[in-house]
Structures are given as structure tokens and as C-alpha cells.
Motif scaffolding. Structure first.
Motif, mmCIF file in Angstrom:
data_model
loop_
_atom_site.group_PDB
_atom_site.id
_atom_site.type_symbol
_atom_site.label_atom_id
_atom_site.label_comp_id
_atom_site.label_asym_id
_atom_site.label_seq_id
_atom_site.Cartn_x
_atom_site.Cartn_y
_atom_site.Cartn_z
ATOM 1 N N VAL A 359 0.841 -1.192 0.000
ATOM 2 C CA VAL A 359 0.000 0.000 0.000
ATOM 3 C C VAL A 359 0.880 1.246 0.000
ATOM 4 C CG1 VAL A 359 -1.812 1.291 1.216
ATOM 5 C CG2 VAL A 359 -1.820 -1.228 1.247
ATOM 6 N N ARG A 360 0.479 2.202 -0.835
ATOM 7 C CA ARG A 360 1.129 3.530 -0.798
ATOM 8 C C ARG A 360 0.083 4.563 -0.426
ATOM 9 N NH1 ARG A 360 0.414 8.269 -3.866
ATOM 10 N NH2 ARG A 360 0.686 7.187 -5.867
ATOM 11 N N GLU A 361 0.371 5.388 0.569
ATOM 12 C CA GLU A 361 -0.551 6.411 1.044
ATOM 13 C C GLU A 361 0.122 7.781 0.931
ATOM 14 O OE1 GLU A 361 -1.568 5.444 5.002
ATOM 15 O OE2 GLU A 361 -2.717 3.647 4.490
ATOM 16 N N GLY A 362 -0.637 8.766 0.428
ATOM 17 C CA GLY A 362 -0.130 10.123 0.337
ATOM 18 C C GLY A 362 0.634 10.369 -0.947
ATOM 19 N N GLY A 363 0.866 11.650 -1.232
ATOM 20 C CA GLY A 363 1.639 12.044 -2.391
ATOM 21 C C GLY A 363 0.830 12.981 -3.274
ATOM 22 N N PRO A 364 1.424 13.607 -4.292
ATOM 23 C CA PRO A 364 2.853 13.551 -4.605
ATOM 24 C C PRO A 364 3.704 14.328 -3.588
ATOM 25 C CG PRO A 364 1.768 15.134 -6.012
ATOM 26 C CD PRO A 364 0.677 14.480 -5.209
ATOM 27 N N GLN A 392 4.010 -12.274 3.326
ATOM 28 C CA GLN A 392 2.556 -12.467 3.369
ATOM 29 C C GLN A 392 1.842 -11.386 4.185
ATOM 30 O OE1 GLN A 392 1.881 -16.408 4.877
ATOM 31 N NE2 GLN A 392 2.663 -17.434 3.037
ATOM 32 N N GLY A 393 2.558 -10.454 4.763
ATOM 33 C CA GLY A 393 1.930 -9.422 5.587
ATOM 34 C C GLY A 393 1.635 -8.168 4.786
ATOM 35 N N GLN A 394 1.406 -7.099 5.525
ATOM 36 C CA GLN A 394 1.090 -5.816 4.896
ATOM 37 C C GLN A 394 2.283 -4.869 5.048
ATOM 38 O OE1 GLN A 394 -2.835 -3.579 4.969
ATOM 39 N NE2 GLN A 394 -1.712 -2.439 6.551
ATOM 40 N N VAL A 395 2.612 -4.178 3.963
ATOM 41 C CA VAL A 395 3.676 -3.173 3.956
ATOM 42 C C VAL A 395 3.060 -1.878 3.442
ATOM 43 C CG1 VAL A 395 5.914 -2.500 3.027
ATOM 44 C CG2 VAL A 395 5.459 -4.917 3.559
ATOM 45 N N VAL A 396 3.165 -0.821 4.233
ATOM 46 C CA VAL A 396 2.585 0.473 3.895
ATOM 47 C C VAL A 396 3.707 1.483 3.709
ATOM 48 C CG1 VAL A 396 1.047 2.323 4.618
ATOM 49 C CG2 VAL A 396 0.491 -0.063 5.183
ATOM 50 N N VAL A 397 3.684 2.149 2.555
ATOM 51 C CA VAL A 397 4.605 3.268 2.297
ATOM 52 C C VAL A 397 3.772 4.540 2.392
ATOM 53 C CG1 VAL A 397 6.202 4.316 0.676
ATOM 54 C CG2 VAL A 397 6.046 1.822 0.829
ATOM 55 N N ARG A 398 4.065 5.357 3.390
ATOM 56 C CA ARG A 398 3.259 6.550 3.658
ATOM 57 C C ARG A 398 4.107 7.802 3.399
ATOM 58 N NH1 ARG A 398 2.256 5.246 8.248
ATOM 59 N NH2 ARG A 398 0.268 4.186 7.867
ATOM 60 N N LEU A 399 3.563 8.744 2.660
ATOM 61 C CA LEU A 399 4.252 9.976 2.284
ATOM 62 C C LEU A 399 3.531 11.171 2.893
ATOM 63 C CD1 LEU A 399 4.724 9.247 -1.527
ATOM 64 C CD2 LEU A 399 6.370 8.813 0.278
ATOM 65 N N ASP A 400 4.280 12.087 3.470
ATOM 66 C CA ASP A 400 3.694 13.352 3.920
ATOM 67 C C ASP A 400 4.825 14.361 4.121
ATOM 68 O OD1 ASP A 400 4.896 12.388 6.170
ATOM 69 O OD2 ASP A 400 3.140 12.458 7.451
ATOM 70 N N ALA A 401 4.412 15.620 4.309
ATOM 71 C CA ALA A 401 5.356 16.723 4.526
ATOM 72 C C ALA A 401 5.267 17.176 5.976
ATOM 73 C CB ALA A 401 5.047 17.886 3.588
ATOM 74 N N GLY A 488 -2.137 14.121 -2.544
ATOM 75 C CA GLY A 488 -3.185 13.654 -3.430
ATOM 76 C C GLY A 488 -3.974 12.530 -2.820
ATOM 77 N N PRO A 489 -4.852 11.953 -3.551
ATOM 78 C CA PRO A 489 -5.651 10.833 -3.036
ATOM 79 C C PRO A 489 -4.768 9.627 -2.773
ATOM 80 C CG PRO A 489 -5.986 11.095 -5.405
ATOM 81 C CD PRO A 489 -5.192 12.277 -4.957
ATOM 82 N N VAL A 490 -5.207 8.806 -1.851
ATOM 83 C CA VAL A 490 -4.467 7.598 -1.500
ATOM 84 C C VAL A 490 -4.532 6.615 -2.638
ATOM 85 C CG1 VAL A 490 -4.325 5.669 0.087
ATOM 86 C CG2 VAL A 490 -4.854 7.953 0.948
ATOM 87 N N ARG A 491 -3.352 6.132 -3.021
ATOM 88 C CA ARG A 491 -3.326 5.112 -4.054
ATOM 89 C C ARG A 491 -2.860 3.805 -3.410
ATOM 90 N NH1 ARG A 491 0.785 4.617 -9.265
ATOM 91 N NH2 ARG A 491 -0.054 2.662 -10.041
ATOM 92 N N ARG A 492 -3.617 2.764 -3.580
ATOM 93 C CA ARG A 492 -3.281 1.475 -2.983
ATOM 94 C C ARG A 492 -2.905 0.519 -4.089
ATOM 95 N NH1 ARG A 492 -4.884 1.131 2.322
ATOM 96 N NH2 ARG A 492 -6.188 2.867 3.038
ATOM 97 N N VAL A 493 -1.710 -0.026 -3.963
ATOM 98 C CA VAL A 493 -1.220 -1.020 -4.910
ATOM 99 C C VAL A 493 -1.083 -2.318 -4.145
ATOM 100 C CG1 VAL A 493 0.603 -1.614 -6.521
ATOM 101 C CG2 VAL A 493 0.011 0.789 -6.159
#
Length: 496
Positions: A359-364, A392-401, A488-493
Motif C-alpha cells: 500500500v502507498r498512502e499520500g503524495g505527490p 505475506q503481511g502488509q507493507v505500507v509506504v506513507r508519504l507526507d510533509a 493527493g488521493p491515497v493510491r493502494r497497490v
């Protein structure tokens, strides 16, 4: 044979030099004091004596005609002033010890009368004195002849007034004062020569302390310090600077020793890591050469040989990258969107980890940096998180300023996490924890490389506790000159 010091080190004792300088300076000051005192005192006494004669002339002009000449002479005599009055008819009245020098015939108190006495001048003789008398109304002029000061004045009744004072007493007084000053100056010089070495020795005691501390440190006692009681004095500031220098030198020495120890450990661990794939390559090659196995076994052996060489090559590449980071990594800086970097890394790993939730949250989020190096950092962090979750778990990449405009990228997983005491150790080279935060085929260089690249960009990489458990690695980078883009909107991959 006695070793001789270079010319630059042949310095006399500081105490001796200070004593000589102070004694010479005091002697010069005393000479100036004696000479100045003598000149001022002589000028002052002479001026007083001259003024006394002038004042007596004024008194005589005020009393003339009110008292007789004999009484006038008596009133004017005294305080070292001798008087001779020559009347208009030639009579002479004299008072004082210097009357004879003025040509007077005898004391005014002589009962024989003004024209009697063995030394009395003849009647009608010219008035005695060193110079003609001043006319009435003019300022009296004092004449000097050797030690004798005289003044002549013609009074209103036609008589001539002669006053005299002996300046020899003034000279004797000045000579006595000079002698007293010279004796006092000699005693002052003697006292200075005795006390200055003692004072200088006391003042130099801190230097002896500094010397003793330096020698103790030379002999191996690195913990000795001066720690002055008065750090704001000149020597106190010197001692503080000396302690600061020692702290820096000892700290540099300790850092050098620790760095050498780390280097030895790193080389030992690197050799150990390389020995395994090299040994596998050697064993496989010997087996192929010795046994000449069938085609299927030979292909399996060649596949193991390729895996071992790849592992060794990857380790060598990581070691070379760490060396470049230590030396100073060359970066191809440009404006980079961390959201695109995160998407690139997550998209690539989606096909290899089908059971993981990425999962990727936040950006650009814009920064200035090297795109490829930042991809390498995020890839190392994501691979580390995937290894911790077993893929097999969850990995979240979160972006913010953050508030100061810097960019922040967090990589969080739901794995076992990193113990607090190990959160800094995971960034040491060739360190692999037992909780799975390392690739099975890795050498423990991924996280050190990631931190090194982050710091090369002016940022940092730290390990924190995730709020919901697991591990959290936070990458902080300075913003680009164009600023940080809006969130921007949360993009989940997510891998399927």
C-alpha cells in the motif's frame, strides 16, 4: 653527550626575564621620578624665594614714610631675606646675614648710628647692589648671581632698598631630598628584585600544573584535566582551552581506535561472508571436474554455482557502494517525486510477492535528489519489510510533509518489529537480526546503505516503533526548491 635544543627553543627562564624587565622598568621610573622631583622642587623653592623678595618690596613701598628707615629694615628682614636701606643723604641701615654681600657696613641695630661702624661705607658713596635700582612704579626684577638673589628698588622718599636672599639653602634642601629619594629608590629596587620572583613564581604556578597534567597524559593517564577554579581569567581561559583540546584529542583517539576496531570487524565479517559463496563455487567446480556427473546433476551444480557467484557479486557490489558512501557519494540531483519512486518499487515487487499487501498512502511529494539512489533506498526498506512479514503481511509506504517543509517517507510493516535496543544496531554493517529483518541471502548491508544514501542527500533514516506493532523505518529528506506538492488521493497497490 648532551643534546642541544634548537635556537628557537633556547629560551631563558620566564621568571628571570620577568624579574629583569620589572627591575629595569622600575629603575627607569624611579630615575624619572627623582629627576622630575628635583627639578620641580628646585623651581618651586626658587619661585617662592623670588616671590618673597618681590613681596618685601611691596611691603617696603607701603611702609615708606610711615616708619623710619631703621625700623623698616628690621620689619623687612627675616625668613632668609637680608635688607640694606641707603637713605637719600647716604645713611645705610642693614639687617640680615647677607648685608655684607650688599656692601652694608654693619647691623642696623648698631648703636653707633647709621654712619658708624668699621665697615660703614663713606657718606655719599654709590648705593651698593648688583644692579641699579628699579624706578618707582616698575615691577621689581630679581637678579641672580650664583646662589645670591637680589632686588633693588628706589623708594618714594628717595632712599634705595636692597634685598638679598641666599639660594644656597634651597640647593642644600634639594640635595637632601635627592639623597633621600636615591636611598628610597635603591631600597625599592632591592625590594622589587626580591619580591618579583616570588610573585612571578606564584603567577606561573598554573603553568607548572599544566606541564604536570601534560606529562601525566603523555604517560598514559588520558583522563587528567585542569578544570580551573576561575575559568574567566587569562590563565583560566587558557586552561579551559587546554581541557577542550585534550577532550578533542582524546575523543579523536578513541574514535580512531573504535573506527579501526570496526574496520577490522568489518573486514573479518566481509571475509566470512565472501568465504561461503567462494567455498561453494570451489566445491561445485571441483565436483564437476572430478565426477563428471550426468547432464541433470551437472545442470543442478551449474545452477548452484551461478547462485553462489551472484551472491558473491552482490556482496562485492554492496561493499564497493559502502566504500563510495564513506568517501562521498556522487549524486545526479534532479527533482524527484517520492510517490513515483514508491510506486515503481511496489509495482516491481507485486509480481514476486503475490500474498503480500503493498500500500502507498499520500503524495505527490517533491524532493531534490538522485532518482536511482532513492529507488535503491525505498527498495531496501520494502524488501526488509517483506522479509520481516515472510512475504505475506502488509507493507505500507506513507508519504507526507512535515512542518519545516521537509519530506517524510515511512515504510511500516505488521511483522514482529525491532526491539528498542536494536533499533540503532540494525544500521550497523553486516548485522542481521534474528527476527527476520534481513534477507536470507543478504549480508546485512541493505539498511546501512540506505542510511548512507539518505544522509548523502542531507536527510536521515531511523527505525521507530510502529503505532500498530511491527517496524517503522522513517526516511526524511529536505524539500525541493519548487516546494512540496499537495497531498493527493491515497493510491493502494496490492498484489493479488
Amino acid at each position: 653527550m648532551t643534546a642541544t635544543a634548537p635556537d628557537g627553543l633556547r629560551t631563558p627562564s620566564l621568571r628571570r626575564r620577568a624579574t629583569v624587565v620589572v627591575v629595569v622598568l622600575v629603575a627607569a621610573l624611579l630615575v624619572v621620578l627623582v629627576v622630575a622631583t628635583e627639578l620641580v622642587l628646585r623651581e618651586r623653592l626658587d619661585a617662592q624665594l623670588r616671590q618673597r623678595l618681590v613681596d618685601r618690596v611691596g611691603v617696603a613701598e607701603a611702609l615708606v614714610g610711615q616708619v623710619d628707615d631703621r625700623d623698616l629694615a628690621r620689619r623687612l628682614e627675616g625668613q632668609g631675606v637680608s635688607v640694606v636701606i641707603v637713605t637719600a643723604d647716604g645713611a645705610t641701615y642693614a639687617e640680615g646675614s647677607l648685608a655684607g654681600a650688599l656692601g652694608a657696613g654693619g647691623p642696623a641695630s648698631d648703636p653707633a648710628g647709621p654712619n658708624e661702624g668699621p665697615d660703614a661705607p663713606p657718606v655719599g658713596a654709590d648705593p651698593p647692589g648688583p644692579a641699579p635700582p628699579d624706578p618707582p612704579g616698575a615691577d621689581p626684577e630679581v637678579q641672580e648671581s650664583g646662589d645670591l638673589l637680589t632686588v633693588s628698588r628706589r623708594l618714594d622718599d628717595g632712599s634705595t632698598l636692597l634685598l638679598a636672599a641666599d639660594a644656597g639653602d634651597v640647593r642644600d634642601t634639594v640635595a637632601e631630598v635627592r639623597l633621600v629619594l636615591l636611598v628610597a629608590a635603591g631600597l625599592v629596587l632591592l625590594l622589587t628584585a626580591v619580591l618579583v620572583p616570588l610573585v612571578v613564581s606564584g603567577a606561573l604556578r598554573p603553568l607548572r600544573t599544566i606541564t604536570g597534567v601534560a606529562r601525566d597524559i603523555t604517560r598514559g593517564d588520558r583522563g587528567r584535566r585542569l578544570r580551573p577554579v576561575s575559568p574567566h581569567t587569562e590563565l583560566g581561559r587558557t586552561a579551559v582551552a587546554f581541557d577542550d583540546m585534550l577532550d578533542e584529542v582524546v575523543g579523536a583517539e578513541e574514535r580512531a581506535v573504535a573506527s579501526e576496531a570496526r574496520l577490522r570487524s568489518f573486514l573479518s565479517d566481509a571475509a566470512h561472508e565472501l568465504r561461503t559463496p567462494v567455498a561453494g563455487v570451489q566445491a561445485t567446480a571441483e565436483q564437476l571436474l572430478r565426477d563428471d556427473p550426468p547432464r541433470a546433476e551437472r545442470e543442478q551444480a551449474l545452477l548452484a554455482l551461478i547462485r553462489a557467484t551472484r551472491r558473491a557479486g552482490r556482496l562485492v557490489d554492496d561493499l564497493l557502494l559502502m566504500a563510495r558512501i564513506d568517501r562521498g557519494l556522487d549524486l545526479q540531483r534532479a527533482e524527484v517525486d517520492l510517490a513515483e519512486v514508491a510506486d515503481e518499487v511496489l509495482d516491481e515487487r507485486r509480481h514476486r510477492h503475490l500474498s503480500a499487501r503493498l500500500v502507498r498512502e499520500g503524495g505527490p511529494l517533491l524532493v531534490e535528489g538522485d532518482h536511482d539512489r532513492l529507488v535503491q533506498v525505498v527498495a531496501n526498506l520494502v524488501d526488509n519489510a517483506l522479509q520481516a512479514t515472510g512475504g505475506q503481511g502488509q507493507v505500507v509506504v506513507r508519504l507526507d510533509a512535515v512542518d519545516d517543509g521537509a519530506a517524510r517517507l515511512d515504510v511500516a510493516d505488521d511483522g514482529p518489529g525491532v526491539p528498542p535496543e536494536q533499533r540503532e544496531r540494525v544500521f550497523e554493517r553486516l548485522v542481521r537480526l534474528e527476527n527476520g529483518h534481513a534477507r536470507p541471502d543478504g549480508a546485512g548491508l541493505g539498511l546501512p546503505i540506505a542510511r548512507g544514501i539518505a544522509r548523502s542527500h542531507g536527510g536521515d533514516l531511523v527505525c521507530l516503533a510502529a503505532p500498530s506493532g511491527g517496524a517503522l523505518f522513517r526516511l526524511t529528506l529536505p524539500p525541493s526548491s519548487a516546494g512540496v506538492g499537495p497531498t493527493g488521493p491515497v493510491r493502494r497497490v496490492q498484489a493479488h
